[in-house]
Design an enzyme around this catalytic site. Structure first.
Site, PDB file in Angstrom:
ATOM      1  CB  CYS A  93     -10.906 -14.715  27.298  1.00 35.62           C
ATOM      2  SG  CYS A  93     -12.178 -15.647  26.514  1.00 35.62           S
ATOM      3  CG  ASP A 135      -8.829  -9.393  28.307  1.00 35.13           C
ATOM      4  OD1 ASP A 135      -8.182  -8.584  28.991  1.00 35.13           O
ATOM      5  OD2 ASP A 135      -8.353 -10.031  27.355  1.00 35.13           O
ATOM      6  CB  CYS A 179      -3.200  -7.612  29.812  1.00 34.43           C
ATOM      7  SG  CYS A 179      -3.957  -7.050  28.288  1.00 34.43           S
ATOM      8  CB  CYS A 216      -7.498  -4.966  24.843  1.00 30.04           C
ATOM      9  SG  CYS A 216      -6.383  -6.292  25.292  1.00 30.04           S
TER      10      CYS A 216
END
Lengths: 390, 141
Positions: free
Chosen positions: B44, B46, B71, B118
């Site tokens: 994914c 992350d 990110c 996130c």
């Protein structure tokens, strides 16, 4: 702070000379090209001249050039226009998996309308599988669309070889038509239609130091297409709407200049490109070049760094004045990584950790030396704070 | 609060935490964590790893260190999370377990909708770390 733009494949600035040629049509020469009086004729003449210039570069007839509002529009017009015009002849379309979204989404739309689409695989360096193409061609195939050079990894496709395969299959028939998206190739590769063997070619202005919102579609005069936009009889009735002479002149001037500078720039950029690639691969461990080492655009560099994510890398580099891009999922609106890098067979984490640098007319060796000073420690730091251990 | 226009992708607070992340676990070898948790996966894009030290008496988090693969929003979210659970003498484990991702987003001055996950992942890694701590405590008894 130093500002180093290395995203020329995204877009370019407008060449100052090109802009000068555009200005009169944004100010004093504002006539409508359809009007009968001189102000209108002035606009008409400018458009005719521009069309002729573009046709000359491609080695085709002026009436085979349809001036459009972007590369995306040209690709849409080609794919949708051909499919609609020949739907009584067949319902099958072939495209590659690494086409620009302008082509892929047009193909998907056709699928929704009942057309069948074959998506051709590529090899690990990004070249389209020609055997798959040969197998996919059939009596119902009305269109093949394969890009000239890829926007992300810069891989150049063997367009003439592909056209030979299609011609051999066609025999005496007109179909299937062969369209190629050459938006990234313009200014770097030959655009002579007879050397390419295509029936349709898409170009745009914003990648060749021309204005955004400009482009063209070359259409072999033996073919017909359905227009996307109807109304007035502009562009041979294939694209209605009052022409924008400033954009049209800008596009043709930019293309002329790009052709003029092509060989010299290619030579210069190739050396710079290979210099950066070699240095990065040497100084940054667990890094790799994506795409083909030789059959790639002279200004394209696409790298992957394991263990880090591309968006954070791009944002960090931005802090040092370096503008680059990534195929990471985190920058897309649908959170899926680059379809091009996935088609190469790259593991997902390397697609997330990809970085594209595309060089251009203002790029110097000093710029690249600056990047080589900044990039390795930035990668190192992001790796140190990454939850993934290499 | 007056909003200033910038050309930065996220909020000013996200920018600060991304460029100068707080409580990064730079030296894992010499860090004795009481609990450790991970969330996300590299497919994914992350992955977050959160370590905590807990005050046995007060059951408050006295230190929180982390590492994130992801990110800018992911890095800033974990950084902010680590600040939130350690500020003002530390958050109780009970409170930390119930920490809402929305609270992290709010402290960051907002995140784009697509990046909400996130903050969720950071919270998930923290939960893992707390549960890991509880497991270790049980074993000691």
């Amino acid at each position: 702070m130093k500002q180093i733009y290395l995203d020329y494949a995204a877009t370019t600035y407008i060449d100052p000379g090109v802009l000068q040629k555009m200005l009169p049509y944004l100010t004093t020469a504002y006539g409508n090209a359809s009007s009968l009086y001189s102000l209108g004729r002035e606009a008409k003449t400018a458009i005719d001249m521009a069309r002729k210039d573009v046709a000359k570069i491609l080695g085709v007839l002026p009436q085979e050039i349809i001036l459009t509002g972007s590369g995306t529009e040209s690709a849409n017009l080609a794919i949708y226009g051909i499919a609609k015009a020949y739907q009584d002849k067949g319902d099958h379309v072939i495209v590659s998996k690494i086409e620009h979204k302008a082509v892929l989404e047009s193909a998907k739309r056709l699928e929704k309308e009942g057309f069948r689409v074959t998506y051709l695989d590529i090899d690990s360096q990004g070249i389209v599988n020609l055997n798959e193409l040969k197998k996919a061609l059939n009596k119902k195939t009305i269109l093949v669309s394969i890009m000239y050079a890829n926007n992300e990894i810069g891989t150049i496709q063997p367009i003439f070889e592909i056209s030979k395969i299609i011609t051999k299959f066609k025999k005496e028939n007109l179909l299937p038509a062969f369209h190629s998206d050459a938006c990234q190739a313009a200014g770097a590769l030959s655009l002579k239609i007879k050397d390419l063997g295509v029936d349709f070619l898409t170009l745009n202005g914003s990648k060749i130091y021309g204005p955004k919102g400009s482009g063209c579609l070359y259409k072999n005069q033996n073919f017909k297409i359905e227009p996307l936009i109807v109304g007035g009889s502009q562009e041979m009735g294939l694209r209605a709407g009052t022409e924008n002479p400033a954009l049209i002149v800008g596009f043709s001037e930019a293309l002329k200049l790009a052709e003029k500078l092509r060989k010299k720039e290619n030579w210069r950029l190739r050396i710079l490109r290979d210099y950066l690639i070699k240095k990065v691969l040497k100084t940054i461990p667990v890094s790799q070049l994506n795409g083909h080492p030789q059959k790639r655009l002279p200004h394209n560099i696409n790298l992957s760094f394991a263990g880090i994510e591309g968006e954070s890398l791009v944002l960090k580099l931005d802090q040092y004045g370096i503008s680059v891009s990534t195929g990471s999922a985190c920058t897309s609106t649908d959170l899926t990584p680059s379809h091009v890098l996935l088609a190469l067979g790259l593991p997902e984490d390397l697609t997330h950790g990809s970085l594209r640098l595309t060089l251009g007319r203002k790029t110097t060796k000093e710029d690249l030396d600056y990047v080589l000073k900044i990039l390795p420690p930035v990668v190192k730091k992001l790796r140190k704070m990454s939850a993934i251990r290499l | 609060m007056k909003k200033t226009k910038t050309n930065w992708l996220y909020s000013q607070i996200v920018k600060e935490h991304f460029l100068n992340p707080k409580n990064v676990l730079w030296d894992e070898k010499n860090y004795q964590a009481d609990g450790k948790g991970m969330a996300g996966n590299p497919i994914c894009g992350d992955v977050m790893m959160v370590c905590i030290k807990v005050d046995l008496k007060t059951q408050k988090i006295k230190d929180c260190k982390w590492r994130t693969y992801g990110c800018g929003a992911a890095i800033a979210s974990t950084s902010m999370l680590s600040v939130m659970v350690t500020e003002k003498g530390g958050m109780t484990l009970k409170k930390a377990l119930n920490l809402k991702p929305q609270e992290i987003i709010k402290r960051l001055g907002g995140l784009p909708v697509l990046k909400f996950h996130c903050s969720v992942l950071g919270q998930a890694a923290l939960k893992e770390a707390i549960n890991d701590y509880f497991k270790k405590q049980k074993r000691k008894k």
